[in-house]
Design an enzyme around this catalytic site. Structure first.
Site, mmCIF file in Angstrom:
data_model
loop_
_atom_site.group_PDB
_atom_site.id
_atom_site.type_symbol
_atom_site.label_atom_id
_atom_site.label_comp_id
_atom_site.label_asym_id
_atom_site.label_seq_id
_atom_site.Cartn_x
_atom_site.Cartn_y
_atom_site.Cartn_z
ATOM 1 N N CYS A 164 -4.000 27.707 5.956
ATOM 2 C CA CYS A 164 -4.579 28.770 6.767
ATOM 3 C C CYS A 164 -5.933 28.296 7.288
ATOM 4 O O CYS A 164 -6.806 27.913 6.503
ATOM 5 C CB CYS A 164 -4.732 30.044 5.939
ATOM 6 S SG CYS A 164 -5.559 31.386 6.829
ATOM 7 N N CYS B 147 -9.035 30.720 6.030
ATOM 8 C CA CYS B 147 -9.606 30.682 4.681
ATOM 9 C C CYS B 147 -9.327 29.381 3.935
ATOM 10 O O CYS B 147 -9.730 29.223 2.783
ATOM 11 C CB CYS B 147 -9.079 31.859 3.861
ATOM 12 S SG CYS B 147 -7.302 31.780 3.555
ATOM 13 N N CYS C 170 3.350 27.613 0.800
ATOM 14 C CA CYS C 170 4.609 26.985 1.209
ATOM 15 C C CYS C 170 5.096 27.618 2.508
ATOM 16 O O CYS C 170 4.782 28.757 2.834
ATOM 17 C CB CYS C 170 5.667 27.139 0.121
ATOM 18 S SG CYS C 170 6.195 28.835 -0.166
ATOM 19 N N HIS D 227 5.693 32.477 1.254
ATOM 20 C CA HIS D 227 4.327 32.784 0.837
ATOM 21 C C HIS D 227 3.301 32.611 1.954
ATOM 22 O O HIS D 227 2.275 33.289 1.966
ATOM 23 C CB HIS D 227 3.954 31.924 -0.381
ATOM 24 C CG HIS D 227 4.728 32.303 -1.602
ATOM 25 N ND1 HIS D 227 5.440 31.392 -2.343
ATOM 26 C CD2 HIS D 227 4.940 33.514 -2.193
ATOM 27 C CE1 HIS D 227 6.035 32.014 -3.350
ATOM 28 N NE2 HIS D 227 5.750 33.293 -3.272
ATOM 29 N N HIS E 205 0.931 35.661 3.040
ATOM 30 C CA HIS E 205 -0.525 35.501 3.111
ATOM 31 C C HIS E 205 -1.054 36.073 4.428
ATOM 32 O O HIS E 205 -2.073 36.766 4.456
ATOM 33 C CB HIS E 205 -0.890 34.022 2.993
ATOM 34 C CG HIS E 205 -2.347 33.737 3.248
ATOM 35 N ND1 HIS E 205 -3.346 34.125 2.381
ATOM 36 C CD2 HIS E 205 -2.957 33.124 4.296
ATOM 37 C CE1 HIS E 205 -4.517 33.762 2.871
ATOM 38 N NE2 HIS E 205 -4.317 33.146 4.029
ATOM 39 N N HIS F 35 -6.780 36.547 15.578
ATOM 40 C CA HIS F 35 -5.597 35.677 15.564
ATOM 41 C C HIS F 35 -5.642 34.833 14.298
ATOM 42 O O HIS F 35 -6.625 34.136 14.040
ATOM 43 C CB HIS F 35 -5.585 34.763 16.791
ATOM 44 C CG HIS F 35 -5.380 35.502 18.074
ATOM 45 N ND1 HIS F 35 -4.139 35.681 18.637
ATOM 46 C CD2 HIS F 35 -6.260 36.133 18.880
ATOM 47 C CE1 HIS F 35 -4.256 36.372 19.750
ATOM 48 N NE2 HIS F 35 -5.540 36.669 19.916
ATOM 49 N N CYS G 298 0.183 30.193 15.636
ATOM 50 C CA CYS G 298 -0.477 31.504 15.567
ATOM 51 C C CYS G 298 0.558 32.562 15.227
ATOM 52 O O CYS G 298 1.533 32.746 15.966
ATOM 53 C CB CYS G 298 -1.159 31.836 16.895
ATOM 54 S SG CYS G 298 -1.924 33.482 16.901
ATOM 55 N N CYS H 1 0.558 35.621 17.885
ATOM 56 C CA CYS H 1 1.218 35.297 19.163
ATOM 57 C C CYS H 1 2.656 34.845 18.978
ATOM 58 O O CYS H 1 3.405 34.753 19.941
ATOM 59 C CB CYS H 1 0.442 34.199 19.890
ATOM 60 S SG CYS H 1 -1.266 34.630 20.258
ATOM 61 N N CYS I 75 17.310 25.731 8.834
ATOM 62 C CA CYS I 75 18.528 25.122 8.281
ATOM 63 C C CYS I 75 19.760 25.523 9.078
ATOM 64 O O CYS I 75 20.736 24.769 9.157
ATOM 65 C CB CYS I 75 18.694 25.494 6.808
ATOM 66 S SG CYS I 75 18.692 27.268 6.481
ATOM 67 N N HIS J 195 20.708 29.972 2.720
ATOM 68 C CA HIS J 195 20.484 28.606 3.180
ATOM 69 C C HIS J 195 21.786 28.043 3.743
ATOM 70 O O HIS J 195 22.873 28.345 3.240
ATOM 71 C CB HIS J 195 20.001 27.755 2.007
ATOM 72 C CG HIS J 195 19.655 26.345 2.370
ATOM 73 N ND1 HIS J 195 18.710 26.020 3.316
ATOM 74 C CD2 HIS J 195 20.146 25.162 1.903
ATOM 75 C CE1 HIS J 195 18.619 24.711 3.420
ATOM 76 N NE2 HIS J 195 19.484 24.162 2.583
#
Length: 490
Positions: free
Chosen positions: A11, A14, A19, A26, A30, A52, A65, A68, A138, A441
């Site tokens: 990120c 921060c 992952c 995750h 986040h 953004h 982004c 966007c 995949c 998957h």
């Protein structure tokens, strides 16, 4: 959070690392948590400036982004994004990561050594290349690997001339990244061609189809973003758009000229779908005859429908049988699914037939015949069904032949077919692992030069026919068996 080292994203707000979304989601979580925090902060501070949230792939250094829902190609005035890239590259070249890279190479080499084969008395290594997962891609990788092993289809694209830039200083040079041509000039055919060329060179263990995925985003908006998609839906969109693009000219060479140069694709044996014929319809195109009979007056209506694949229901009596070894009742076979598709059925009240003789909607029966078989028969098993509120998966094992699928009994005029013209051999299988269409998957099994491979994104392993036969198939690709020379004389 999950300690996964697959597809790490950092990120840029921060500096936390998570992952990619195709692992456990995750990175996306986040972003969503950050949005909630920003929204609450705005309410207290009364700020209305749009925020953004931008992240960077630690492997390819692509910037994305979330707000966007698109890749970012520009930089800040101070060049901060490029500074992050350089910092990550320095980390990659540091002593710590170099040591880790060396260990990974040793593991890859030992893995490669375990895949050595003895062919005609000599030892040879695998030449197959995997496809990197760009974030829940995949579904695309499984389809691309399957199509790359359909020799006639793959060879056609690999032999196409490359797209060239014709403006300014770059005129006459080959284009290796269609982004440099601008959004209006992206070529799906060109990126598809380059991807197929990269898959069997044996020069790398995995190839990143980033340029192709970018074009997919531009041409097929349904597949924008990084959520899991339906592999069958993607395959249909891909083939349809390749077909449409091939109907025009590219690189100064018309489609008809290129088709004529390929002697294996005779113009008399092509099925037209949406205009002129292309390699897509020449390979995958077949024709169905749809017969509808009015049960009141007996009027029969016939309609011919071109198809690129057949979508088959798994009969309801088999839907509780999940594994091959389960003993409760008979095992579902591909023939059961084909028979269910072609058998005479009475249409229900919601599908009443408008009878031209009765001048109103009447009860009727419907039956499908195959009027023309394609060179490559693509069979899609309908594993996902909508209920009142959600889409369920039918996890039934369906037994399918690896060789000698006989389609003669489903033909409208079987007497006009040769002895081996209706026999098909399996070349690829797409499998969905998991419980839902929006999750799980996709992997693929495919045959190449007499050997079966399992394609699981970046990982390609040798496998055997027994393992392939146990797979819970979602999409099956069968290639028409070539008649042996002199077979008709016998």
């Amino acid at each position: 959070v999950c300690r996964s080292n697959k597809s790490p994203w950092v990120c840029l707000t921060c500096s936390s690392v998570h992952c990619g979304r195709y692992v456990n989601g995750h990175a996306k979580k986040h972003y969503e948590d950050a949005q909630i925090h920003m929204t609450n902060h705005k309410k207290t501070e009364k700020q209305e400036k749009v925020q953004h949230t931008v992240c960077m792939d630690c492997s390819s250094y692509s910037t994305y982004c979330y707000r966007c829902d698109d890749f970012v190609v520009n930089d800040t005035k101070l060049g901060l994004v490029q500074k992050v890239r350089e910092h990550l590259q320095n980390l990659e070249n540091s002593a710590f990561t170099s040591d880790r890279h060396r260990k990974r190479k040793l593991l890859e080499n030992s893995s490669l050594n375990s895949k050595l084969l003895k062919v005609n008395g000599s030892t040879t290594a695998l030449c197959a290349t995997g496809l990197r997962n760009l974030g829940n891609t995949c579904f695309m990788n499984a389809i691309l690997q399957s199509l790359s092993n359909i020799q006639q289809f793959c060879c056609y694209f690999k032999e196409l001339p490359a797209v060239e830039l014709r403006n300014g200083k770059t005129a006459g040079r080959r284009t290796y990244h269609t982004r440099s041509q601008g959004d209006n000039n992206v070529s799906l055919v060109e990126e598809f061609r380059k991807t197929l060329c990269a898959l069997w060179q044996g020069s790398q263990t995995a190839f990143s189809p980033e340029s192709l995925f970018y074009v997919v985003w531009k041409i097929m908006p349904n597949f924008r973003g990084y959520q899991q998609q339906d592999a069958h839906e993607f395959m249909r969109y891909l083939l349809d758009h390749l077909h449409l693009e091939l109907q025009g000219g590219f690189n100064g060479v018309s489609r008809s000229v290129i088709l004529q140069e390929n002697s294996n694709l005779s113009t008399s044996n092509k099925c037209c779908i949406n205009g002129a014929s292309t390699v897509v319809t020449a390979i995958f195109g077949g024709i169905l005859q749809n017969e509808v009979n009015c049960l009141i007056c007996g009027t029969e209506s016939r309609k011919f429908d071109p198809f690129l694949d057949l979508s088959l229901d798994i009969p309801s009596q088999f839907r509780n049988k999940r594994t091959k070894n389960q003993e409760s009742g008979p095992m579902c076979t591909l023939r059961d699914c084909l028979r269910s598709f072609t058998d005479l059925e009475e249409l229900d009240e919601t599908e009443l037939y408008m009878c031209h003789k009765c001048k109103k909607k009447q009860k009727s029966t419907k039956k499908f015949w195959i009027q023309k078989l394609p060179k490559v028969l693509c069979l899609h098993l309908k594993r996902f069904h909508w209920t009142a509120y959600l889409r369920n998966k039918v996890d039934t094992y369906v037994e399918f032949p690896l060789r000698g699928l006989d389609m003669k009994c489903y033909l409208l005029e079987p007497e006009n077919s040769g002895p081996e013209s209706c026999l098909y051999d399996l070349v690829a299988v797409v499998v969905h692992h998991g419980s839902g269409v929006g999750s799980g998957h996709y992997t693929a099994y495919a045959a190449h030069e007499g050997r079966w491979f399992h394609f699981n994104d970046s990982t390609v392993t040798l496998t055997d026919e027994e393992t392939v036969g146990k797979a819970k198939a979602y999409i099956l690709f069968y290639v028409e068996r070539q008649a042996r020379p002199g077979a008709e004389k016998l």
